[in-house]
Design an enzyme around this catalytic site. Sequence first.
Site, PDB file in Angstrom:
ATOM      1  N   PHE A  20     -27.561 -34.944 -67.685  1.00  0.00           N
ATOM      2  CA  PHE A  20     -26.295 -34.377 -67.196  1.00  0.00           C
ATOM      3  C   PHE A  20     -25.448 -35.526 -66.660  1.00  0.00           C
ATOM      4  O   PHE A  20     -25.811 -36.151 -65.661  1.00  0.00           O
ATOM      5  CB  PHE A  20     -26.610 -33.365 -66.098  1.00  0.00           C
ATOM      6  CG  PHE A  20     -25.439 -32.615 -65.544  1.00  0.00           C
ATOM      7  CD1 PHE A  20     -24.983 -31.464 -66.170  1.00  0.00           C
ATOM      8  CD2 PHE A  20     -24.821 -33.032 -64.377  1.00  0.00           C
ATOM      9  CE1 PHE A  20     -23.919 -30.744 -65.624  1.00  0.00           C
ATOM     10  CE2 PHE A  20     -23.764 -32.323 -63.837  1.00  0.00           C
ATOM     11  CZ  PHE A  20     -23.306 -31.173 -64.459  1.00  0.00           C
ATOM     12  N   SER A  53     -19.398 -38.370 -54.514  1.00  0.00           N
ATOM     13  CA  SER A  53     -19.148 -37.095 -53.831  1.00  0.00           C
ATOM     14  C   SER A  53     -17.851 -36.473 -54.322  1.00  0.00           C
ATOM     15  O   SER A  53     -17.732 -35.257 -54.439  1.00  0.00           O
ATOM     16  CB  SER A  53     -19.094 -37.317 -52.313  1.00  0.00           C
ATOM     17  OG  SER A  53     -20.350 -37.722 -51.807  1.00  0.00           O
ATOM     18  N   TYR A  56      -8.102 -32.874 -62.244  1.00  0.00           N
ATOM     19  CA  TYR A  56      -9.408 -32.274 -62.548  1.00  0.00           C
ATOM     20  C   TYR A  56      -9.303 -31.154 -63.584  1.00  0.00           C
ATOM     21  O   TYR A  56     -10.300 -30.783 -64.226  1.00  0.00           O
ATOM     22  CB  TYR A  56     -10.063 -31.748 -61.264  1.00  0.00           C
ATOM     23  CG  TYR A  56      -9.399 -30.535 -60.660  1.00  0.00           C
ATOM     24  CD1 TYR A  56      -9.771 -29.249 -61.050  1.00  0.00           C
ATOM     25  CD2 TYR A  56      -8.406 -30.665 -59.688  1.00  0.00           C
ATOM     26  CE1 TYR A  56      -9.179 -28.140 -60.497  1.00  0.00           C
ATOM     27  CE2 TYR A  56      -7.810 -29.553 -59.129  1.00  0.00           C
ATOM     28  CZ  TYR A  56      -8.193 -28.290 -59.534  1.00  0.00           C
ATOM     29  OH  TYR A  56      -7.598 -27.189 -58.984  1.00  0.00           O
ATOM     30  N   ARG A  82     -28.640 -27.306 -56.728  1.00  0.00           N
ATOM     31  CA  ARG A  82     -29.042 -27.580 -55.350  1.00  0.00           C
ATOM     32  C   ARG A  82     -30.278 -26.785 -54.944  1.00  0.00           C
ATOM     33  O   ARG A  82     -31.056 -27.229 -54.106  1.00  0.00           O
ATOM     34  CB  ARG A  82     -27.865 -27.299 -54.411  1.00  0.00           C
ATOM     35  CG  ARG A  82     -26.802 -28.376 -54.514  1.00  0.00           C
ATOM     36  CD  ARG A  82     -25.478 -27.992 -53.917  1.00  0.00           C
ATOM     37  NE  ARG A  82     -24.530 -29.090 -54.117  1.00  0.00           N
ATOM     38  CZ  ARG A  82     -23.214 -28.986 -53.981  1.00  0.00           C
ATOM     39  NH1 ARG A  82     -22.694 -27.826 -53.630  1.00  0.00           N
ATOM     40  NH2 ARG A  82     -22.434 -30.029 -54.180  1.00  0.00           N
ATOM     41  N   ARG A  87     -61.638 -37.810 -41.179  1.00  0.00           N
ATOM     42  CA  ARG A  87     -61.833 -39.007 -40.358  1.00  0.00           C
ATOM     43  C   ARG A  87     -62.084 -38.637 -38.896  1.00  0.00           C
ATOM     44  O   ARG A  87     -61.364 -37.816 -38.312  1.00  0.00           O
ATOM     45  CB  ARG A  87     -60.602 -39.916 -40.455  1.00  0.00           C
ATOM     46  CG  ARG A  87     -60.686 -41.175 -39.591  1.00  0.00           C
ATOM     47  CD  ARG A  87     -59.550 -42.131 -39.889  1.00  0.00           C
ATOM     48  NE  ARG A  87     -59.440 -43.202 -38.933  1.00  0.00           N
ATOM     49  CZ  ARG A  87     -60.230 -44.273 -38.880  1.00  0.00           C
ATOM     50  NH1 ARG A  87     -61.217 -44.410 -39.734  1.00  0.00           N
ATOM     51  NH2 ARG A  87     -60.036 -45.224 -37.971  1.00  0.00           N
ATOM     52  N   GLU A 119     -47.932 -41.222 -40.132  1.00  0.00           N
ATOM     53  CA  GLU A 119     -48.455 -41.472 -38.787  1.00  0.00           C
ATOM     54  C   GLU A 119     -49.775 -40.745 -38.554  1.00  0.00           C
ATOM     55  O   GLU A 119     -50.688 -41.287 -37.914  1.00  0.00           O
ATOM     56  CB  GLU A 119     -47.421 -41.035 -37.753  1.00  0.00           C
ATOM     57  CG  GLU A 119     -46.123 -41.825 -37.825  1.00  0.00           C
ATOM     58  CD  GLU A 119     -45.076 -41.308 -36.856  1.00  0.00           C
ATOM     59  OE1 GLU A 119     -45.455 -40.618 -35.880  1.00  0.00           O
ATOM     60  OE2 GLU A 119     -43.878 -41.574 -37.071  1.00  0.00           O
ATOM     61  N   GLU A 175     -26.889 -34.720 -55.999  1.00  0.00           N
ATOM     62  CA  GLU A 175     -26.327 -33.375 -56.156  1.00  0.00           C
ATOM     63  C   GLU A 175     -25.668 -32.874 -54.871  1.00  0.00           C
ATOM     64  O   GLU A 175     -25.773 -31.702 -54.502  1.00  0.00           O
ATOM     65  CB  GLU A 175     -27.397 -32.401 -56.671  1.00  0.00           C
ATOM     66  CG  GLU A 175     -27.794 -32.730 -58.103  1.00  0.00           C
ATOM     67  CD  GLU A 175     -28.552 -31.614 -58.798  1.00  0.00           C
ATOM     68  OE1 GLU A 175     -28.264 -30.431 -58.515  1.00  0.00           O
ATOM     69  OE2 GLU A 175     -29.419 -31.933 -59.617  1.00  0.00           O
TER      70      GLU A 175
END
Length: 430
Positions: free
Chosen positions: A171, A180, A226, A290, A315, A383, A410
């Site tokens: 795409f 953006s 656009y 999204r 452990r 951690e 995205e």
Amino acid sequence: MRACLRPISAISRPALQRPSTAMASRSFHRSTPARNVQEITRPAIETPVSLWNFTEEEEMIRDTVRRFAQDVIAPRAREMDENEVMDKEVVNGLFENGLMGIETSPDHDGSGCSFTSAIIAVEELAKVDASVAVLCDVHNTLVNTVLRLYGSEDIKKKWLPGLATNTVGSFCLSEPNAGSDAFGLQTTAKEDGDHYIINGSKAWISNSGEADTFLVFANVDPSKGYKGITCFVMSKDMGVQIAKKEKKLGIRSSSTCVLSFDDVRVPKENIVGEIGKGYKIAIEILNEGRIGIAAQMVGVAQGAFDHAVAYAYQRKQFGKYIGDFQAMGHQFADAAIKIEAARLLCYNAARLKEEGRPFTKEAAMAKYYASTIAQQVSGSAIEWAGGVGFTRDLPLEKFWRDSKIGAIYEGTSNIQLETIAKLIRKQYVS
């Protein structure tokens, strides 16, 4: 192991269970006389309904993808990451298992499954390797969906079967100066008889290294801004050039490249949708995409959590398992709550989309929150495992590196917050 999903389309798919009409339509107005709680008659719900109410088909897909991810992807994930190359056997396996045409109709060699099925597949893949998940995600939720929804019958017949069986799709929207602000793109398409001549470049294009089919957005009339943007479908041999492959922090075996188009001739029949409607296609498809990114991030968070917690109960320190220390257990609980919340946001957005209801805000929320949680949980997982978590002996550092992209592609996290804020304002301001 290679249990193809295509036969699943023959299974009768039970409709999603919904609340009874009586409950769904019940509303309380200020004019309604006050009554005691005991006086309110509540309709019985015969079948419990939840976001975990998956169909038999969707559960089969989850099981199939989970086995494929563990048997085929997991043994190759580290090497693919180190070499920054997607293993061809992994890509072939995605096709063989029907995972590259999940929503595509069986008439076009696809699996004919639900959108939620695609989201399930992406999540399960990301639990093992986010790079493979994004390849599958972009291919299904962006490329295939655009062609299914907006392509002419001739385009569907020509392109969808290959995308479902052996051809990776890409795409191509973003450009060096149009990230953006995607609609500031400068790639042009000039009419020339029965063709358009495309010139320009694209940046940050996922799947471009493996792809042979490309959806390219170009402006046929820059004077219209656009409103001149149009979508074209083309094959690589038409003149798509890979100018540069990016070297990335995470999802390293997922190819992300700069593409160049130098007088590429594309037949007019390759226009997807209408001339000048490319912006509309991009907006609507990225909203769906999204949800796919949210699924990726949920998978990343869960994958890191699973590895770290399992290690914590193997452990021992000070005579007992690390996971048995109260402080550790509380951290596990907090992370599990956040993962579940992100997952529910993701599946809620997917179901809304399937039902044909508005889902833009919910998709943005899911992507924002899931990407945030993926970073938090994968960082904590390192951690929890201590020194070994910081090494490559465990895949935790990879999950952490892979998690960062969720807040970027995205639509960045700031873009998601802006989208959510605008929709909230619209709800309260007439």
